[in-house]
Every structure is written in C-alpha cells, then in structure tokens.
Write an enzyme that holds these catalytic residues in place. Structure first.
Site, short mmCIF file in Angstrom:
data_model
loop_
_atom_site.label_atom_id
_atom_site.label_comp_id
_atom_site.label_asym_id
_atom_site.label_seq_id
_atom_site.Cartn_x
_atom_site.Cartn_y
_atom_site.Cartn_z
N HIS A 86 0.85 -1.19 0.00
CA HIS A 86 0.00 0.00 0.00
C HIS A 86 0.88 1.23 0.00
O HIS A 86 1.93 1.24 0.62
CB HIS A 86 -0.91 0.01 1.24
CG HIS A 86 -2.06 0.93 1.09
ND1 HIS A 86 -1.98 2.27 1.40
CD2 HIS A 86 -3.33 0.71 0.65
CE1 HIS A 86 -3.15 2.82 1.14
NE2 HIS A 86 -3.98 1.91 0.69
N ASP B 77 -7.97 -5.43 0.08
CA ASP B 77 -8.44 -6.30 -1.01
C ASP B 77 -8.04 -7.75 -0.85
O ASP B 77 -8.53 -8.61 -1.58
CB ASP B 77 -7.92 -5.76 -2.35
CG ASP B 77 -8.54 -4.42 -2.68
OD1 ASP B 77 -9.76 -4.30 -2.53
OD2 ASP B 77 -7.81 -3.51 -3.08
N1 CMC Z 1 4.03 -7.58 -4.88
C1 CMC Z 1 5.37 -7.53 -5.08
N2 CMC Z 1 6.13 -6.43 -4.86
C2 CMC Z 1 5.49 -5.31 -4.45
C3 CMC Z 1 4.10 -5.29 -4.23
C4 CMC Z 1 3.36 -6.46 -4.45
N3 CMC Z 1 2.05 -6.50 -4.26
N4 CMC Z 1 3.75 -4.05 -3.83
C5 CMC Z 1 4.87 -3.31 -3.82
N5 CMC Z 1 5.94 -4.08 -4.18
C6 CMC Z 1 7.34 -3.67 -4.23
C7 CMC Z 1 7.60 -2.70 -5.38
O1 CMC Z 1 7.92 -3.40 -6.55
C8 CMC Z 1 8.74 -1.89 -4.82
O2 CMC Z 1 9.91 -2.68 -4.92
P1 CMC Z 1 11.36 -1.97 -5.14
O3 CMC Z 1 11.56 -1.08 -3.96
O4 CMC Z 1 12.32 -3.11 -5.20
O5 CMC Z 1 11.26 -1.23 -6.45
C9 CMC Z 1 8.41 -1.79 -3.33
O6 CMC Z 1 7.61 -2.94 -3.03
C10 CMC Z 1 7.68 -0.53 -2.93
O7 CMC Z 1 6.45 -0.46 -3.60
P2 CMC Z 1 5.98 0.79 -4.43
O8 CMC Z 1 6.07 0.45 -5.87
O9 CMC Z 1 6.67 2.03 -3.96
O10 CMC Z 1 4.48 0.91 -4.01
P3 CMC Z 1 3.43 2.00 -4.54
O11 CMC Z 1 3.10 2.85 -3.40
O12 CMC Z 1 3.92 2.68 -5.78
O13 CMC Z 1 2.22 1.07 -4.97
C11 CMC Z 1 0.46 -0.48 -4.69
C12 CMC Z 1 1.27 0.66 -4.05
C13 CMC Z 1 -0.74 -0.76 -3.81
C14 CMC Z 1 -0.06 -0.03 -6.06
C15 CMC Z 1 1.38 -1.72 -4.82
O14 CMC Z 1 1.76 -2.16 -3.53
C16 CMC Z 1 0.70 -2.86 -5.58
O15 CMC Z 1 0.74 -2.88 -6.80
N6 CMC Z 1 0.01 -3.81 -4.85
C17 CMC Z 1 -0.73 -4.85 -5.52
C18 CMC Z 1 -2.08 -4.29 -5.99
C19 CMC Z 1 -3.03 -4.07 -4.82
O16 CMC Z 1 -3.18 -4.92 -3.95
N7 CMC Z 1 -3.72 -2.90 -4.84
C20 CMC Z 1 -4.70 -2.54 -3.82
C21 CMC Z 1 -4.25 -1.39 -2.97
S1 CMC Z 1 -5.25 -1.19 -1.46
C22 CMC Z 1 -6.82 -0.72 -1.96
C23 CMC Z 1 -6.90 0.41 -2.91
O17 CMC Z 1 -6.26 1.45 -2.74
O18 CMC Z 1 -7.62 0.27 -3.87
#
Ligand code: CMC
Length: 428
Positions: A307, A364
C-alpha cells in the site's frame, strides 16, 4: 506548534512555512515557491505531496491507524452501520436518531430509476464490464437531473443529490449485473434495508424473492463501511481533480469510478481471486508464486499486498479477515481459496523481500473471498467497492468546493526536444 524550513537553491534562500495537522503531520507550504524562485517540486505519483487539507479521514500508515472524522475504524465497524458512517463522513458528525431516519428514508425514496434509463442498459453489449456501465450510467443519471448539475455543496439541493447518488448507485450496480447476464431488471423493494435492497435487486427472480440472510446483509454492510473513505487515494483524488473544474457531482464521481477500476486500486479485489484461483487450479507452490512476485523481470505481483500509505497491517484487512471466517462458518462454506490466502499471507510475511519493504495485506486481500462467499460475481467486486466509496468521494468533492480550491493543474518538468524547425513531408 509552528515552524519554517529554509530552501537554499543556487545561493538563493526561501523560507517555507510548515503546516501542522491535528495529528502533528507536517507539510511544507510551497504554494508561493514558483512565484518567489521560479522553482517547482517534482513528485511523480504524488508520494510526498499533500494535495489539500482535509477534516475527513486520518491515516497513520506506519501505525496502521484509520479514522473517519476522528472515530476509529475498529469502533465504527463494531458499533455503527454503513449509512450512519456515510452520514458521519458526509456531514462531519454522528447523526441523531431523527437525522439518521431522515437520511435513510431519503435514500430509500430514491431507489427507482427513471423508466427510460432501462433503454440505456440495453445499449451495452453482452459481457460489458459492470464498472464501465456504472461510470456511464452515473453520467446518464446527471442528464435526468439537470437542476442538480451545479456545484452546490450544501442545503437541500446537495442533500437531494446525495440521496439520489447513494441510492441509485445500488440500483445501477445491480441492473448492470443483470444486463450483463441478460436477466430482467428487479425493481427495488420499499421494505428492506439499504444492503438488503441491493441483494434483492441482484438476486431476486420474478415471483421468487431472494432470501436476505442477516449474516450476509451484515457482511455487505460492513464491507461498504470499511470502504467508505480512504483520504487522497487515486479515485478520490480523481474526483477532487475533476470537481475542481466545477463540473457537477455526478460527473465527478463517474470519473472516480473509472480511476477505481484499475487493478492497482479497486480492481485488486478481483485480481486477488484470479491469483488465488490460478494458484489453486494449477497447484502452484506458494513459495514459487512469492518468488515470482519478487522477480522484477516479470509483471507478477502479490495482489492484495502493499500500500502506498500503510507500512503496517491495513486495519481494514484485519477486520475483514475475522469477518471472512465468521461468514464462511455461518454459511457453512469451505472455500479452499481462504486456506491458500492464509498460507500465502504467512509465506509472504516471513519473506525478507516483503519484510524489508513493509508489504502487508491490504483491504483487497480478504474482501474478494468474502464477496465470493456471499455469491457476488467477481466482475462485480470493484462495483461493490464503488458503492462503499461513494460517501467518501462525495464528502471530498464537497470539502474541495467548500475550501474554494483553485482548479487542479499540476506542473511538469519538460524533457522533450528543444525548438526545431518544421520539415515538410516531402523532405522527411
Ligand atoms: N508484490 C510484489 N512487490 C510489491 C508489491 C506487491 N504487491 N507491492 C509493492 N511491491 C514492491 C515494489 O515493486 C517496490 O519494490 P522496489 O523497492 O524493489 O522497487 C516496493 O515494493 C515498494 O512499492 P511501491 O512500488 O513504492 O508501491 P506503490 O506505493 O507505488 O504502490 C500499490 C502501491 C498498492 C499499487 C502496490 O503495492 C501494488 O501494486 N500492490 C498490488 C495491488 C493491490 O493490492 N492494490 C490494492 C491497494 S489497497 C486498496 C486500494 O487502494 O484500492
């Protein structure tokens, strides 16, 4: 408490005022930065940008805290209902019994759709995604209420718009499902609750009323309540940005539906089920799946994990996890996906990659299993999220206008070509 920060760029110093929130969050006010220095800030994805001041929702992602208008989500989940919480989020305080009854009655009164709206549903092809139908139909609804195509954010006109949107979104959602299955539309029932009416319009058949089980009705109510608001997430920011051009409320929330649809946001609840089913059907080892999610050379992610704000357990996920257990037990459902989810959570939470990055289950992760258990089809999961989020979107639209916010118009750092002469087509 107050404070200032000094920005020193190219020998020029500027003082930036600190703005401190009621929970001591500190933001540096850069509104005059460009006028004073010609500089802008660069923050793709807005991870460090406060886009507004807001009184609605407080999140402390490090501690896993979520509060609506100062009330803890855990307490609201235990003691309140979706409609009462919606009132709280919309108007800022817990309603008296009289206010709640009037709010409830206003919403109940608005459940029907204009009869000619039926033809709009028929214009969509079979299998049209219900999120697309919902977004279009919210705009369609605006056409039936031209007197509400304004930026009025208080008084009777606003209350009427709230009642219409919150009520009809259920009818539109249920009918979009029925349209996608070629089923006849079920008129709303005047004698059942907000959630009961949604279930009735989804699942009743002519002359064969759906039996609304109290545990299912309660679970849906809790699901909506947990999704009511979540400060400046992607869809809420979309609603605020659209609304900042002074477009009407119906169109602003329709834009929010579009933003919510994506799998990184509200679409994740459906993506979690797809992931769990894939693991189940293909007998994928959980450690192999987790390894794939860590591997940056492919697109696999652990859906329902991570998140932008929570760097700890999402409190909504904790509540839902318990609720899923209760509902499955009450309905005597033994869903193998639940066991896979529990084990997957355990594997991920003990993996260095997820620990280092503070990746925890989000709302989720368990919500899809809950919705599946109560018979909601997967392509309706994100629509359910949208119904729950409606009060939050409306409250943010209202707050944005009441703060007299300027039109949202971010800047950029241009990285393209410098000025170059046009070359006629024959010479290229
Ligand atoms: N699986 C694998 N790696 C992950 C995941 C995941 N679900 N989420 C984040 N990471 C990694 C990401 O690749 C990054 O790695 P690195 O530092 O090596 O580049 C690190 O963790 C930090 O993540 P981030 O990219 O800075 O996270 P963000 O804030 O840009 O994105 C997110 C947040 C929710 C989009 C992402 O965690 C994600 O894609 N999760 C899966 C989709 C999901 O469950 N979405 C629902 C969110 S909650 C309800 C809502 O808001 O709708």
């Amino acid at each position: 408490m107050s404070g200032k920060a000094i920005l020193d760029y190219d020998g020029k110093k500027v003082e930036l005022d600190a703005v401190i929130g009621t929970e001591n969050e500190v933001g540096l006010d850069i509104t005059k930065l460009r006028a004073q220095t010609g500089l802008i800030t660069l923050d793709p994805g807005f991870a460090n940008t406060g886009s507004c001041k807001s009184d609605i929702t407080f999140i402390n992602g490090e501690k896993g805290i979520l509060r609506y208008r100062g009330y803890a989500i855990e307490e609201l989940a235990e003691k309140s209902s979706f409609l009462e919480t919606a009132y709280l989020v919309l108007y800022g305080y817990l309603p008296s019994q009289k206010e709640l009854n009037e709010f409830d009655a206003g919403i109940a009164d608005e459940a029907e759709l204009h009869t000619s709206m039926k033809s709009h549903f028929e214009g969509f092809p079979d299998q049209a995604p219900p999120m697309a139908i919902l977004s279009s139909m919210l705009n369609t609804l605006a056409c039936y209420n031209p007197e509400l195509l304004t930026t009025t954010y208080e008084g009777e006109a606003f209350d009427t718009a709230v009642a219409k949107i919150m009520s009809k979104v259920r009818t539109i959602a249920a009918w979009s499902y029925r349209a996608s299955r070629g089923k006849s539309y079920m008129a709303p029932s005047p004698s059942v609750s907000y959630c009961g009416n949604f279930l009735h319009m989804m699942f009743s058949r002519p002359f064969d009323l759906y039996e609304i089980k109290p545990e299912v009705e309660k679970a849906i109510d809790l699901f909506f309540l947990l999704h009511t608001d979540h400060e400046q997430n992607c869809s809420t920011s979309t609603v605020r940005i659209a609304g900042s051009s002074h477009v009407n409320l119906f169109t602003s929330v329709a834009a929010g539906v579009g933003a919510l649809w994506g799998p990184l946001h509200g679409g994740a609840n459906a993506a979690v089920i797809a992931m769990l089913e894939n693991i189940h059907k293909n007998g994928i080892k959980l450690s192999d799946y987790v390894d794939a999610a860590k591997d940056k050379t492919n697109d696999t992610k652990l859906m329902g994990f991570g998140h932008r704000v929570y760097k700890n357990f999402d409190p909504r996920a904790r509540i839902l996890k318990t609720q899923v257990d209760n509902v499955l037990r009450a309905l005597k459902i033994d869903d193998p996906l639940l066991n896979i989810a529990r084990e997957l959570e355990e594997v991920a939470l003990s993996d260095e990659y997820f620990i280092e990055r503070n990746l925890y289950p989000n709302v989720d992760f368990y919500s899809g299993i809950l919705l599946k258990a109560i018979g909601i089809p997967v392509n309706m999961f994100t629509v359910m999220f949208a119904i729950g989020r409606m009060p939050g979107w409306i409250a943010n639209w209202r707050e944005m206008l009441s703060h007299n916010q300027r039109i949202s118009r971010p800047r950029q750092i241009y990285t393209g070509e410098n000025l170059r002469p046009y070359v006629p087509v024959v010479k290229r």
